[in-house]
Design an enzyme around this catalytic site. Structure first.
Site, mmCIF file in Angstrom:
data_model
loop_
_atom_site.group_PDB
_atom_site.id
_atom_site.type_symbol
_atom_site.label_atom_id
_atom_site.label_comp_id
_atom_site.label_asym_id
_atom_site.label_seq_id
_atom_site.Cartn_x
_atom_site.Cartn_y
_atom_site.Cartn_z
ATOM 1 N N LYS A 1 -12.523 -25.378 61.516
ATOM 2 C CA LYS A 1 -13.810 -25.982 61.158
ATOM 3 C C LYS A 1 -14.154 -27.111 62.149
ATOM 4 O O LYS A 1 -15.296 -27.244 62.587
ATOM 5 C CB LYS A 1 -13.766 -26.519 59.720
ATOM 6 C CG LYS A 1 -13.782 -25.399 58.685
ATOM 7 C CD LYS A 1 -13.437 -25.850 57.278
ATOM 8 C CE LYS A 1 -13.293 -24.645 56.355
ATOM 9 N NZ LYS A 1 -12.799 -24.972 55.009
ATOM 10 N N GLN B 1 -10.544 -30.085 51.629
ATOM 11 C CA GLN B 1 -9.932 -28.762 51.752
ATOM 12 C C GLN B 1 -9.098 -28.454 50.510
ATOM 13 O O GLN B 1 -8.246 -29.242 50.103
ATOM 14 C CB GLN B 1 -9.067 -28.711 53.032
ATOM 15 C CG GLN B 1 -8.463 -27.355 53.331
ATOM 16 C CD GLN B 1 -9.510 -26.281 53.642
ATOM 17 O OE1 GLN B 1 -10.457 -26.511 54.390
ATOM 18 N NE2 GLN B 1 -9.340 -25.103 53.060
ATOM 19 N N ASP C 1 -19.776 -27.939 50.791
ATOM 20 C CA ASP C 1 -19.085 -26.748 50.271
ATOM 21 C C ASP C 1 -19.840 -26.159 49.077
ATOM 22 O O ASP C 1 -19.556 -25.034 48.657
ATOM 23 C CB ASP C 1 -17.659 -27.111 49.821
ATOM 24 C CG ASP C 1 -16.605 -26.657 50.829
ATOM 25 O OD1 ASP C 1 -16.925 -25.794 51.667
ATOM 26 O OD2 ASP C 1 -15.469 -27.170 50.766
#
Ligand code: NAD
Length: 291
Positions: A52, A96, A119
């Site tokens: 990412k 994460q 997200d």
């Protein structure tokens, strides 16, 4: 049969994002900035976060990686999140997952500012998705929407069967496919582990989206001739003939299903590569304050 190339589509999307970033900067606007919090040293999570961050470099975003030890307390993580919520230079950030067991994942998700939740996991953003309001759509379903759009797969009036009802893939996917928008307007059937006679449902489907986590689960006898099949699954199957000792396979038995369908995504190289491009798109939206 048309093979849907997620790798190529993802690179195209990233090129478009990079162009837009250049344009923004030339107009004196702010460089988009994505941050990622990584707690612990899970190898898969490290790989995901690293890719990412690399993708941010590719498209001209600024990125910040916050690494925290596996023993970090929930309180310390909440403090870090508070810091990122109030840092005006950071447009969006991700935590994460999975987190170490002693940390309550839901509590962490709910502490992220919804306007920075690129997200799309915060209940506010999930609610906005259900209400068809501008929101951050979580990366995997958003990536699938892009693939359907770019390959001009018709959805209006079609019957879509989604297999799997997870919060990150199956459920949001079913909502997106039923939306009253250009891409959407499907009649959606959401199947899951308690569905009876799954095959009766899948045989009715013009579009099948499989997000189950079981290798080769969807077989040719479950699929209507000419259907479009999107395979979300990423499963490791032991294979001693490969250097790694395993191979990655999807939830769909590709060899036999691909012979019957109009469109299909391969694994790897289908849905997977789209996830990062979608996260970058969400970050761009965040920097432009579109949500
Ligand atoms: P999950 O385990 O959270 O959900 C699986 C779903 O499958 C559940 O809702 C369950 O009800 C359903 N299911 C299980 N057995 C079933 C059966 N026999 N019949 C019908 N439904 C059944 O998984 P997830 O997080 O949604 O992930 C699914 C797969 O997608 C996994 O292989 C995962 O690795 C992969 N994945 C890929 C990406 C990507 O970027 N390509 C992103 C997320 C997940």
């Amino acid at each position: 049969m048309i093979l849907i190339d997620g790798k190529k589509t993802s690179l195209e999307l990233q090129e478009e994002i990079a162009k837009e970033v250049k344009q923004l900067i030339s107009e004196g606007k702010k460089q988009p900035h994505l941050a990622a919090i990584l707690v612990g040293d899970d190898p898969a999570s490290q790989t995901y976060v690293t890719s990412k961050v690399k993708a941010c470099d590719r498209v001209g975003f600024k990125s910040t990686l916050v690494k925290m030890e596996a023993y970090t307390s929930e309180q310390k993580l909440l403090e870090k999140i508070k810091e990122l919520n109030s840092n005006d230079d950071i447009d969006g950030y991700i935590v994460q997952l999975p987190l170490p067991k002693h940390i309550n994942e839901q509590k962490i998700i709910e502490s992220i500012s919804p306007s920075k939740d690129v997200d799309g996991f915060h209940p506010v953003n999930v609610g906005r998705l259900v209400l068809n309001l501008p929101t951050y759509v979580s990366a995997t379903p958003y990536g699938i929407v892009h693939l359907l759009e770019r390959y001009q797969i018709p959805t209006e009036g079609k019957h879509c069967v989604v297999i799997g009802r997870s919060h990150i893939v199956g459920s949001p996917m079913s909502i997106l496919m039923a939306k009253n928008t250009n891409l959407g307007n499907c009649t959606v059937t959401l199947c899951h582990s308690k569905t009876k006679n799954l095959k009766e449902h899948t045989l009715q489907a013009d579009i099948i989206i499989a997000a189950i986590g079981r290798p080769n689960f969807v077989t040719a006898d479950m699929v209507k001739q000419g259907a479009a099949v999107i395979d979300v699954g990423i499963n490791r199957v032991e294979d001693n003939t490969t250097p790694k000792g395993y191979q990655l396979v999807g939830d769909v038995k590709f060899d036999e299903v691909s012979k019957k369908v109009s469109y299909i995504t391969p694994v790897p190289g289908g849905v997977g590569p789209m996830t990062i491009a979608s996260l970058l798109q969400n970050t761009l939206k965040a920097s432009k304050k579109e949500i």
